[in-house]
Scaffold this motif. Structure first.
Motif, PDB file in Angstrom:
ATOM      1  N   ARG A  67       0.844  -1.179   0.000  1.00 22.25           N
ATOM      2  CA  ARG A  67       0.000   0.000   0.000  1.00 22.25           C
ATOM      3  C   ARG A  67       0.884   1.235   0.000  1.00 22.25           C
ATOM      4  O   ARG A  67       1.916   1.268   0.660  1.00 22.25           O
ATOM      5  N   ASN A  92      -3.842   4.127   0.128  1.00 24.74           N
ATOM      6  CA  ASN A  92      -3.839   3.116  -0.933  1.00 24.74           C
ATOM      7  C   ASN A  92      -3.990   3.820  -2.286  1.00 24.74           C
ATOM      8  O   ASN A  92      -4.876   3.524  -3.083  1.00 24.74           O
ATOM      9  N   ASN A  95      -4.536   1.977  -5.462  1.00 23.43           N
ATOM     10  CA  ASN A  95      -5.693   1.080  -5.390  1.00 23.43           C
ATOM     11  C   ASN A  95      -5.302  -0.390  -5.595  1.00 23.43           C
ATOM     12  O   ASN A  95      -5.951  -1.137  -6.319  1.00 23.43           O
ATOM     13  N   THR A  97      -5.055  -4.221  -4.737  1.00 27.98           N
ATOM     14  CA  THR A  97      -5.899  -5.166  -4.007  1.00 27.98           C
ATOM     15  C   THR A  97      -5.054  -5.935  -3.001  1.00 27.98           C
ATOM     16  O   THR A  97      -4.077  -6.580  -3.357  1.00 27.98           O
ATOM     17  N   SER A 117     -12.488 -11.560   1.458  1.00 26.25           N
ATOM     18  CA  SER A 117     -12.538 -10.107   1.551  1.00 26.25           C
ATOM     19  C   SER A 117     -11.159  -9.511   1.262  1.00 26.25           C
ATOM     20  O   SER A 117     -10.155 -10.213   1.233  1.00 26.25           O
ATOM     21  N   ARG A 119      -8.697  -5.706   1.879  1.00 22.02           N
ATOM     22  CA  ARG A 119      -8.546  -4.521   2.718  1.00 22.02           C
ATOM     23  C   ARG A 119      -9.107  -3.305   1.981  1.00 22.02           C
ATOM     24  O   ARG A 119      -9.549  -3.400   0.848  1.00 22.02           O
ATOM     25  N   ASP A 120      -9.084  -2.156   2.629  1.00 21.62           N
ATOM     26  CA  ASP A 120      -9.700  -0.942   2.094  1.00 21.62           C
ATOM     27  C   ASP A 120      -9.196  -0.579   0.705  1.00 21.62           C
ATOM     28  O   ASP A 120      -8.005  -0.688   0.422  1.00 21.62           O
ATOM     29  N   PRO A 121     -10.106  -0.103  -0.149  1.00 16.74           N
ATOM     30  CA  PRO A 121      -9.691   0.415  -1.460  1.00 16.74           C
ATOM     31  C   PRO A 121      -9.101   1.819  -1.277  1.00 16.74           C
ATOM     32  O   PRO A 121      -8.909   2.295  -0.157  1.00 16.74           O
ATOM     33  N   ARG A 122      -8.870   2.516  -2.358  1.00 16.63           N
ATOM     34  CA  ARG A 122      -8.339   3.876  -2.296  1.00 16.63           C
ATOM     35  C   ARG A 122      -9.315   4.775  -1.539  1.00 16.63           C
ATOM     36  O   ARG A 122     -10.519   4.759  -1.773  1.00 16.63           O
ATOM     37  N   ILE A 123      -8.751   5.566  -0.632  1.00 22.80           N
ATOM     38  CA  ILE A 123      -9.532   6.552   0.120  1.00 22.80           C
ATOM     39  C   ILE A 123      -8.813   7.881  -0.018  1.00 22.80           C
ATOM     40  O   ILE A 123      -7.606   7.968   0.200  1.00 22.80           O
TER      41      ILE A 123
END
Length: 132
Positions: A67, A92, A95, A97, A117, A119-123
């Motif tokens: 990340r 991230n 982005n 995965t 599942s 982890r978080d995508p781009r924020i």
């Protein structure tokens, strides 16, 4: 039932805390979302077995984590007493995965050896801070 070094089984064997490792679970592993490691590398302890299973903690190599986070800051001076900071932050950024491996470690579970599942995508976020 198989449990990968994270607790005990309720099977017939009194030493069912770890399965027996019969081969390398990482060799020839498909590394897909439906099958991350070689599940046939583990065997249930025999009901007559009197020693702890041969698998060790951490015998399965999970997916990597990658990340990149970036931040930009601009300090602004409005007058002698009032300053501000404009912030743009990205988590991230590219982005990528990042899967979370093996939510269930019991072989009788439908999610054994599966990635269900990520982890978080781009924020991204924008902020302004004022100091007075």
């Amino acid at each position: 039932m198989i449990l990968l070094a994270t607790g005990c089984l309720l099977g017939a064997s009194p030493v069912g805390c770890r399965p027996n490792l019969v081969s390398d679970p990482n060799a020839g592993a498909p590394h897909t979302f439906n099958s991350w490691f070689n599940a046939s590398a583990f065997a249930n302890p025999d009901a007559t077995q009197t020693t702890v299973g041969t698998s060790r903690p951490g015998s399965v190599r999970g997916p990597g984590f990658w990340r990149t986070d970036l931040s930009l800051f601009k300090n602004i001076k409005f007058n002698e007493r009032l300053t501000g900071q404009l912030r743009v932050e990205s988590f991230n950024t590219f982005n990528h995965t990042n899967p979370i491996c093996c939510t269930s470690q019991s072989a009788i579970s439908g999610s054994f050896n599966k990635i269900s599942s990520t982890r978080d995508p781009r924020i991204m976020q924008l902020g302004m801070k004022l100091n007075f």
